[in-house]
Design a protein around this motif. Structure first.
Motif, PDB file in Angstrom:
ATOM      1  N   THR A 104       0.818  -1.354   0.049  1.00  0.00           N
ATOM      2  CA  THR A 104       0.025  -0.006  -0.132  1.00  0.00           C
ATOM      3  C   THR A 104       0.962   1.205   0.002  1.00  0.00           C
ATOM      4  OG1 THR A 104      -1.769  -1.160   1.077  1.00  0.00           O
ATOM      5  CG2 THR A 104      -1.816   1.230   1.182  1.00  0.00           C
ATOM      6  N   ILE A 105       0.862   2.192  -1.101  1.00  0.00           N
ATOM      7  CA  ILE A 105       1.783   3.303  -1.274  1.00  0.00           C
ATOM      8  C   ILE A 105       0.968   4.445  -0.770  1.00  0.00           C
ATOM      9  CG2 ILE A 105       2.901   4.645  -2.898  1.00  0.00           C
ATOM     10  CD1 ILE A 105       4.206   1.646  -2.428  1.00  0.00           C
ATOM     11  N   THR A 106       1.395   5.149   0.083  1.00  0.00           N
ATOM     12  CA  THR A 106       0.587   6.595   0.778  1.00  0.00           C
ATOM     13  C   THR A 106       1.361   7.650   0.121  1.00  0.00           C
ATOM     14  OG1 THR A 106      -0.132   5.254   2.867  1.00  0.00           O
ATOM     15  CG2 THR A 106      -0.179   7.681   2.763  1.00  0.00           C
ATOM     16  N   VAL A 107       0.493   8.339  -0.692  1.00  0.00           N
ATOM     17  CA  VAL A 107       1.179   9.451  -1.237  1.00  0.00           C
ATOM     18  C   VAL A 107       0.454  10.840  -0.432  1.00  0.00           C
ATOM     19  CG1 VAL A 107       0.998  11.230  -3.198  1.00  0.00           C
ATOM     20  CG2 VAL A 107       1.130   8.695  -3.565  1.00  0.00           C
ATOM     21  N   THR A 108       1.372  11.550   0.132  1.00  0.00           N
ATOM     22  CA  THR A 108       1.245  12.779   0.946  1.00  0.00           C
ATOM     23  C   THR A 108       1.394  14.151   0.064  1.00  0.00           C
ATOM     24  OG1 THR A 108       1.829  11.489   2.714  1.00  0.00           O
ATOM     25  CG2 THR A 108       1.586  13.910   3.084  1.00  0.00           C
ATOM     26  N   GLY A 109       0.464  15.016  -0.016  1.00  0.00           N
ATOM     27  CA  GLY A 109       0.508  16.182  -0.608  1.00  0.00           C
ATOM     28  C   GLY A 109       0.593  17.306   0.662  1.00  0.00           C
ATOM     29  N   THR A 110       1.782  17.938   0.841  1.00  0.00           N
ATOM     30  CA  THR A 110       1.886  19.105   2.052  1.00  0.00           C
ATOM     31  C   THR A 110       1.656  20.539   1.466  1.00  0.00           C
ATOM     32  OG1 THR A 110       2.998  17.303   3.269  1.00  0.00           O
ATOM     33  CG2 THR A 110       2.925  19.810   3.902  1.00  0.00           C
ATOM     34  N   THR A 117      -3.779  13.135   2.423  1.00  0.00           N
ATOM     35  CA  THR A 117      -3.076  11.754   1.615  1.00  0.00           C
ATOM     36  C   THR A 117      -3.969  11.012   0.988  1.00  0.00           C
ATOM     37  OG1 THR A 117      -3.689  10.708   3.695  1.00  0.00           O
ATOM     38  CG2 THR A 117      -1.385  11.451   3.963  1.00  0.00           C
ATOM     39  N   THR A 118      -3.571  10.104   0.174  1.00  0.00           N
ATOM     40  CA  THR A 118      -4.175   9.184  -0.574  1.00  0.00           C
ATOM     41  C   THR A 118      -3.445   7.921  -0.677  1.00  0.00           C
ATOM     42  OG1 THR A 118      -5.542   8.770  -2.591  1.00  0.00           O
ATOM     43  CG2 THR A 118      -3.614  10.008  -2.902  1.00  0.00           C
TER      44      THR A 118
END
Length: 193
Positions: A104-110, A117-118
């Motif tokens: 499961t790859i978690t992508v974080t946008g800050t 996250t998605t």
């Protein structure tokens, strides 16, 4: 919004000029990935598109990061940051030694005012490799057997091309192995590549 406030009571009414100022809500964004799942072979790169969309207020710069990839993976975004309302390309290259399976790859946008996250599913497979030796010897008129072994994920299917001696068959065991077995006919002594 300029308004006038009037106070009515004893004596003459009193008035006051008043200004109500409404500021824009702090900017916010959403983040998404497409596709939401990917299959990657260890040692090769897979690419997933990451996008943002403005949900409130003005755009802002969004920094990107990802976690959950197999240990030793090369992970990069192009570009590394983007405006909300923009897009980026995420590339993940698992090492050739990666353990096959589902990650499961978690992508974080800050952004400047928020973090979102998605996630998406990355299935890592390993290349098919034949692990058994590359030759064997049978004796004509006598039963012989040899097992072909492999490694790789998902399950490996096996086939052969080339003429076999009469009496000898190649069978895929449907479990990553195959069996070369039988009794070579008299007069079949030769080399069979």
């Amino acid at each position: 919004y300029p308004i006038t406030i009037t106070a009515t009571g004893a004596g003459s009414p009193a008035t006051q000029s008043f200004t109500l100022t409404v500021l824009a809500q702090p900017s916010d964004f959403s983040i998404g990935v497409s596709p939401t799942s990917a299959i990657d072979v260890a040692g090769t790169a897979s690419t997933t598109n990451v996008s943002t969309a403005v949900t409130e207020g003005a755009a802002q710069t969004v920094g990107l990061s990802a976690s959950g990839a197999p240990t030793g993976s090369l992970v990069s975004f192009t570009p590394q940051s983007m405006a909300s309302g923009g897009s980026s390309s995420l590339s993940i290259t698992p090492p050739v030694t990666a353990t096959p399976g589902l990650y499961t790859i978690t992508v974080t946008g800050t952004g400047t005012t928020a973090t979102h996250t998605t996630s998406f599913a990355l299935t890592v497979e390993t290349p098919a490799t034949v692990t058994s030796v590359n030759n064997t010897t049978f004796t004509q008129g006598s039963a012989g057997t040899f097992t072909v072994t492999t490694s790789g994920s998902p399950s490996i299917t096996l086939s052969e091309t080339g003429a076999l001696p009469t009496g000898v068959n190649f069978t895929d065991n449907l479990n990553g192995t195959a069996t070369l077995a039988g009794t070579p006919a008299i007069g079949s002594n030769s080399s069979y590549p």
